[in-house]
Design a protein around this motif. Structure first.
Motif, PDB file in Angstrom:
ATOM      1  N   ALA A 471      42.637 -25.916  62.250  1.00 43.40           N
ATOM      2  CA  ALA A 471      42.652 -27.334  61.881  1.00 43.40           C
ATOM      3  C   ALA A 471      43.832 -28.070  62.504  1.00 43.40           C
ATOM      4  O   ALA A 471      43.919 -29.294  62.421  1.00 43.40           O
ATOM      5  N   PHE A 472      44.770 -27.320  63.124  1.00 46.74           N
ATOM      6  CA  PHE A 472      45.910 -27.960  63.770  1.00 46.74           C
ATOM      7  C   PHE A 472      45.522 -28.443  65.160  1.00 46.74           C
ATOM      8  O   PHE A 472      44.824 -27.743  65.908  1.00 46.74           O
ATOM      9  N   ASN A 473      46.015 -29.627  65.496  1.00 45.56           N
ATOM     10  CA  ASN A 473      45.868 -30.107  66.864  1.00 45.56           C
ATOM     11  C   ASN A 473      47.067 -29.609  67.665  1.00 45.56           C
ATOM     12  O   ASN A 473      48.224 -29.913  67.329  1.00 45.56           O
ATOM     13  N   PHE A 474      46.793 -28.817  68.662  1.00 45.41           N
ATOM     14  CA  PHE A 474      47.871 -28.272  69.494  1.00 45.41           C
ATOM     15  C   PHE A 474      48.224 -29.319  70.542  1.00 45.41           C
ATOM     16  O   PHE A 474      47.431 -29.622  71.435  1.00 45.41           O
ATOM     17  N   ASN A 475      49.459 -29.850  70.427  1.00 45.64           N
ATOM     18  CA  ASN A 475      49.849 -30.956  71.296  1.00 45.64           C
ATOM     19  C   ASN A 475      51.248 -30.707  71.853  1.00 45.64           C
ATOM     20  O   ASN A 475      52.252 -31.253  71.348  1.00 45.64           O
ATOM     21  N   PRO A 476      51.370 -29.869  72.870  1.00 49.59           N
ATOM     22  CA  PRO A 476      52.690 -29.588  73.433  1.00 49.59           C
ATOM     23  C   PRO A 476      53.245 -30.794  74.209  1.00 49.59           C
ATOM     24  O   PRO A 476      52.535 -31.413  74.998  1.00 49.59           O
ATOM     25  N   VAL A 477      54.485 -31.111  73.970  1.00 52.69           N
ATOM     26  CA  VAL A 477      55.169 -32.193  74.685  1.00 52.69           C
ATOM     27  C   VAL A 477      56.542 -31.696  75.108  1.00 52.69           C
ATOM     28  O   VAL A 477      57.072 -30.711  74.565  1.00 52.69           O
ATOM     29  N   TYR A 478      57.135 -32.410  76.055  1.00 51.05           N
ATOM     30  CA  TYR A 478      58.454 -31.990  76.561  1.00 51.05           C
ATOM     31  C   TYR A 478      59.544 -32.658  75.737  1.00 51.05           C
ATOM     32  O   TYR A 478      59.548 -33.878  75.513  1.00 51.05           O
ATOM     33  N   THR A 479      60.499 -31.832  75.279  1.00 56.41           N
ATOM     34  CA  THR A 479      61.697 -32.302  74.558  1.00 56.41           C
ATOM     35  C   THR A 479      62.907 -31.875  75.365  1.00 56.41           C
ATOM     36  O   THR A 479      63.088 -30.678  75.624  1.00 56.41           O
ATOM     37  N   ALA A 516      56.693 -27.824  74.098  1.00 57.39           N
ATOM     38  CA  ALA A 516      56.083 -27.119  72.968  1.00 57.39           C
ATOM     39  C   ALA A 516      55.533 -28.137  71.982  1.00 57.39           C
ATOM     40  O   ALA A 516      55.862 -29.330  72.039  1.00 57.39           O
ATOM     41  N   ASP A 517      54.681 -27.653  71.092  1.00 57.25           N
ATOM     42  CA  ASP A 517      54.226 -28.469  69.973  1.00 57.25           C
ATOM     43  C   ASP A 517      55.369 -28.497  68.957  1.00 57.25           C
ATOM     44  O   ASP A 517      55.707 -27.461  68.364  1.00 57.25           O
ATOM     45  N   VAL A 518      55.975 -29.654  68.781  1.00 58.20           N
ATOM     46  CA  VAL A 518      57.192 -29.761  67.985  1.00 58.20           C
ATOM     47  C   VAL A 518      56.951 -29.303  66.547  1.00 58.20           C
ATOM     48  O   VAL A 518      57.756 -28.560  65.967  1.00 58.20           O
ATOM     49  N   GLY A 519      55.856 -29.744  65.931  1.00 61.15           N
ATOM     50  CA  GLY A 519      55.571 -29.369  64.547  1.00 61.15           C
ATOM     51  C   GLY A 519      55.450 -27.871  64.372  1.00 61.15           C
ATOM     52  O   GLY A 519      55.995 -27.286  63.417  1.00 61.15           O
ATOM     53  N   MET A 520      54.724 -27.221  65.299  1.00 57.74           N
ATOM     54  CA  MET A 520      54.549 -25.769  65.210  1.00 57.74           C
ATOM     55  C   MET A 520      55.867 -25.052  65.440  1.00 57.74           C
ATOM     56  O   MET A 520      56.186 -24.062  64.755  1.00 57.74           O
ATOM     57  N   LEU A 521      56.667 -25.538  66.411  1.00 53.34           N
ATOM     58  CA  LEU A 521      57.928 -24.877  66.727  1.00 53.34           C
ATOM     59  C   LEU A 521      58.877 -24.962  65.524  1.00 53.34           C
ATOM     60  O   LEU A 521      59.553 -23.985  65.178  1.00 53.34           O
ATOM     61  N   CYS A 597      53.689 -17.836  61.714  1.00 50.85           N
ATOM     62  CA  CYS A 597      54.525 -17.776  62.919  1.00 50.85           C
ATOM     63  C   CYS A 597      53.792 -17.089  64.079  1.00 50.85           C
ATOM     64  O   CYS A 597      53.841 -17.542  65.233  1.00 50.85           O
ATOM     65  N   TYR A 598      53.155 -15.967  63.746  1.00 51.92           N
ATOM     66  CA  TYR A 598      52.444 -15.194  64.776  1.00 51.92           C
ATOM     67  C   TYR A 598      51.356 -16.056  65.434  1.00 51.92           C
ATOM     68  O   TYR A 598      51.211 -16.078  66.661  1.00 51.92           O
ATOM     69  N   ASP A 599      50.584 -16.779  64.624  1.00 55.32           N
ATOM     70  CA  ASP A 599      49.499 -17.606  65.160  1.00 55.32           C
ATOM     71  C   ASP A 599      50.048 -18.755  66.006  1.00 55.32           C
ATOM     72  O   ASP A 599      49.499 -19.062  67.075  1.00 55.32           O
ATOM     73  N   PHE A 600      51.134 -19.398  65.537  1.00 57.37           N
ATOM     74  CA  PHE A 600      51.672 -20.532  66.274  1.00 57.37           C
ATOM     75  C   PHE A 600      52.306 -20.104  67.597  1.00 57.37           C
ATOM     76  O   PHE A 600      52.199 -20.806  68.606  1.00 57.37           O
ATOM     77  N   VAL A 601      52.968 -18.935  67.604  1.00 61.49           N
ATOM     78  CA  VAL A 601      53.520 -18.417  68.862  1.00 61.49           C
ATOM     79  C   VAL A 601      52.383 -18.106  69.841  1.00 61.49           C
ATOM     80  O   VAL A 601      52.468 -18.389  71.038  1.00 61.49           O
ATOM     81  N   ALA A 602      51.295 -17.504  69.312  1.00 60.30           N
ATOM     82  CA  ALA A 602      50.140 -17.177  70.159  1.00 60.30           C
ATOM     83  C   ALA A 602      49.524 -18.443  70.741  1.00 60.30           C
ATOM     84  O   ALA A 602      49.034 -18.429  71.882  1.00 60.30           O
ATOM     85  N   LYS A 603      49.530 -19.543  69.981  1.00 55.63           N
ATOM     86  CA  LYS A 603      49.006 -20.812  70.483  1.00 55.63           C
ATOM     87  C   LYS A 603      49.754 -21.251  71.738  1.00 55.63           C
ATOM     88  O   LYS A 603      49.193 -21.844  72.655  1.00 55.63           O
ATOM     89  N   HIS A 604      51.029 -20.957  71.787  1.00 52.31           N
ATOM     90  CA  HIS A 604      51.850 -21.322  72.943  1.00 52.31           C
ATOM     91  C   HIS A 604      51.745 -20.305  74.082  1.00 52.31           C
ATOM     92  O   HIS A 604      52.333 -20.512  75.153  1.00 52.31           O
ATOM     93  N   GLY A 605      51.023 -19.205  73.827  1.00 53.34           N
ATOM     94  CA  GLY A 605      50.920 -18.166  74.857  1.00 53.34           C
ATOM     95  C   GLY A 605      52.094 -17.238  74.881  1.00 53.34           C
ATOM     96  O   GLY A 605      52.294 -16.486  75.854  1.00 53.34           O
TER      97      GLY A 605
END
Length: 628
Positions: A471-479, A516-521, A597-605
């Motif tokens: 249900a999360f929208n994966f939206n990586p942005v540069y910080t 990275a997706d800031v919320g997930m990170l 944590c495991y799922d969110f890290v996997a989302k980032h590859g």
């Protein structure tokens, strides 16, 4: 009687050995033979006469020689005129006696004339064919031998006139054609020959008649009396007279109808097999025991891209994606003699993987050699569907497990703090008037703690549920300032560390940015740091680090807490195990934090892992790959 040779031939052979003066003429009054005495009187050798006309011999007087033949032809009982001959030495007058020579078709083929000098009665030679013992024995022996062979032959035999009329037929031939001999004698071969074979038969028989062919042998069809078609193997030759003229055909016929039906059935069967072989979608093949392809159906082209000719003669190992599949199927064939629905992985011309179901067996070929034959069916689509179904089942099972875990947490972990808070609230209300301000404060503080725990649990639960159901929208942005982002995230949980007397330090590479997706990170960092605080005691330190390593940002959260036993490390990231334990101050965990944590890290590859020693602490690492 049925002669092997013509009567004229038999008489011509015997005539030189006969006494007296005699000659043998055919229907055209051509010499066929003479006695030795006649040749001596004419002062010519024996071989002078055959082929010459009776009129080539000088004759005195007005004798009409053709009248002699006419008398004999019609068996008229008239006196045959005397014949005068003039030789080189003298003139002779002879008394003539004669007899017609009859053939098998009861036609007169020639005549024998016996000539005697009238004054010499003591030397009169009465040439009566029926009474000549030598000639009669010769003819009888020939006739009897042929008659026995003709009548009792197991194959059909016939004598046929040059016009195609059946003259004689043995019993075997009558059985083949269904007619009696008498019925056949009223018919011709043209009437019984199959229309499609008639022209060819007439042409070949004509070749026998004109001498262009010595004999013929062919398969042909006759029409049986009942209308059915009879196949025969026909061998025929032309019987000729001494001058080479055609007399009649001698034919041998073997009934091959059954053989032709078998051949036709075999041809039909082969045609059906060939049609199936060339059009079936499955691949049929044969190999020898050395593993070389000896036959394969054209459908291999659709399956692999190889043409049939390209495959035959090559080792089958060339077409296996994994050699182990080949070894396993050969071992099983040697052990059991056959395999059914054996799955192998093959490769196409362009090295694509294809799944095939193989049915094969070991057999003996016609030469007694052991070979392997079988069929293959492309099951690649089925295999992919099976894999997709397995993945779907695994996903469904995981979903059920997640649902069970969710219900377990709601039913136990979330209900307990709410239930406890309600009990404290009831207690406070019941004793409100008699309770001191300190007691009420204590009750309310405990209620706050329980509700805070419930709220934290609910937040984790909602976050976990969203992660599990994508249900999360994966939206990586540069910080561009990772350090500031981490400090802001840590400030939210810094009171937890202060309350337990735990030091929290940051070690972030200067000027480090991140995509990275800031919320997930932030969720990852918050969960890992919260866990470190939970299992630390007063005076411990926690260090949060972040550095760029080989195209990725690597984070680590190191504590000096209790550490994790080796047998528990494997359970930390196992989705089928809800591993949780109490913190150093009795904090109750949900077991969901590491899963999130495991799922969110996997989302980032990236990857998440842990290093831990009991009594010394733990370090959790995770990486976030960066775009080039």
């Amino acid at each position: 009687m049925i002669p092997m040779t013509t009567n004229l031939d038999a008489i011509a052979l015997a005539l030189p050995y006969m006494p007296g003066v005699a000659i043998l003429l055919n229907r055209n009054l051509i010499y066929l033979g003479v006695t030795t005495r006649y040749a001596e009187l004419m002062r010519q050798p024996l071989d002078f006469f055959p082929g010459k006309s009776f009129y080539d011999v000088p004759i005195l007087g007005n004798v009409d020689c053709t009248s002699i033949f006419d008398i004999l032809l019609h068996n008229r009982e008239e006196k045959i005129p005397d014949i005068k001959f003039r030789t080189k030495a003298a003139e002779f007058t002879y008394v003539c006696q004669g007899k017609a020579v009859m053939e098998v078709d009861e036609q007169v083929s020639g005549l024998v004339l016996s000539l005697e000098n009238e004054p010499r009665q003591d030397r009169v030679f009465n040439f009566d064919l029926a009474k000549n013992t030598h000639l009669e024995d010769h003819l009888y022996q020939n006739d009897e031998r042929f008659r026995q062979a003709f009548e009792h032959s197991l194959i059909g035999m016939a004598l046929v006139s040059t016009s195609g009329k059946w003259l004689r037929a043995n019993e075997s031939l009558c059985q083949i054609l269904g007619y009696t001999e008498h019925e056949l004698q009223q018919m011709t071969i043209q009437e019984l020959t199959h229309p499609e074979d008639l022209d060819k038969s007439i042409s070949l028989l004509s070749g026998l008649g004109d001498g262009s062919q010595g004999n013929i042998k062919l398969e042909k069809r006759y029409i049986h009396k009942d209308g059915s078609v009879v196949w025969v193997m026909l061998a025929s030759t032309m019987l000729k007279d001494r001058k080479g003229g055609p007399l009649y055909y001698v034919s041998h016929m073997e009934n091959i109808t059954n053989r032709k039906e078998i051949e036709d059935n075999l041809i039909l069967s082969e045609a059906k097999y060939r049609t199936i072989f060339e059009n079936v979608q499955d691949v049929f093949y044969q190999t020898n025991m050395d593993g070389y392809v000896t036959e394969i159906s054209p459908s291999i082209k659709l399956y692999s891209g190889y043409g049939r000719e390209e495959v035959i003669g090559r080792p089958v190992s060339d077409f296996y994606y994994y050699e182990d599949d080949r070894n396993r199927i050969v071992e099983l064939l040697k052990l059991e003699g056959a395999v059914i629905d054996f799955e192998v992985r093959l490769k196409t011309r362009d090295d694509q993987l294809k799944y095939a179901s193989v049915n094969a067996r070991m057999i003996q070929d016609q030469g007694g050699q052991t070979i392997i034959e079988g069929s293959m069916r492309d099951v690649t689509t089925r295999k992919f569907q099976e894999n997709a179904l397995k993945a779907l089942n695994a996903e469904l099972q995981e979903s059920n497990e997640q649902k069970s875990k969710l219900l377990s947490i709601i039913g136990h972990d979330l209900r307990n703090p709410i239930s406890g808070s309600l009990q404290l609230l009831d207690l406070t209300l019941m004793d409100y008037e008699s309770s001191s301000a300190t007691e009420v404060h204590t009750y309310l503080s405990k209620m706050k703690q329980e509700l805070s725990n419930a709220n934290a649990l609910l937040e984790d639960l909602l976050t976990w549920a969203k992660a599990q159901f994508n249900a999360f929208n994966f939206n990586p942005v540069y910080t561009d300032d990772l350090g500031s982002m981490v400090r802001n995230c840590v400030e939210k949980i810094l009171p937890m560390a202060i309350n337990k007397g735990v030091g929290l330090f940051l070690n972030i590479e200067q000027g480090l940015g991140i995509t990275a997706d800031v919320g997930m990170l932030e969720t990852i960092v918050r969960n890992l740091v919260s866990n470190a605080i939970k299992f630390s005691v007063k005076g411990d330190e926690i260090i949060l680090s972040a550095f760029k390593v080989d195209g990725l940002i690597q984070f680590s959260v190191k504590d000096q807490g209790l550490g994790i036993a080796a047998d528990k490390l494997e359970q930390l990231f196992n989705k089928n195990v809800n591993y949780t334990t109490y913190g150093t101050s009795g904090e109750k965990g949900t077991g969901l934090g590491l899963s999130i944590c495991y799922d969110f890290v996997a989302k980032h590859g990236g990857e998440l892992w842990v290093e831990s020693t009991v009594g010394e602490g733990s370090t959790f690492h995770f990486s976030v790959p960066q775009p080039h």
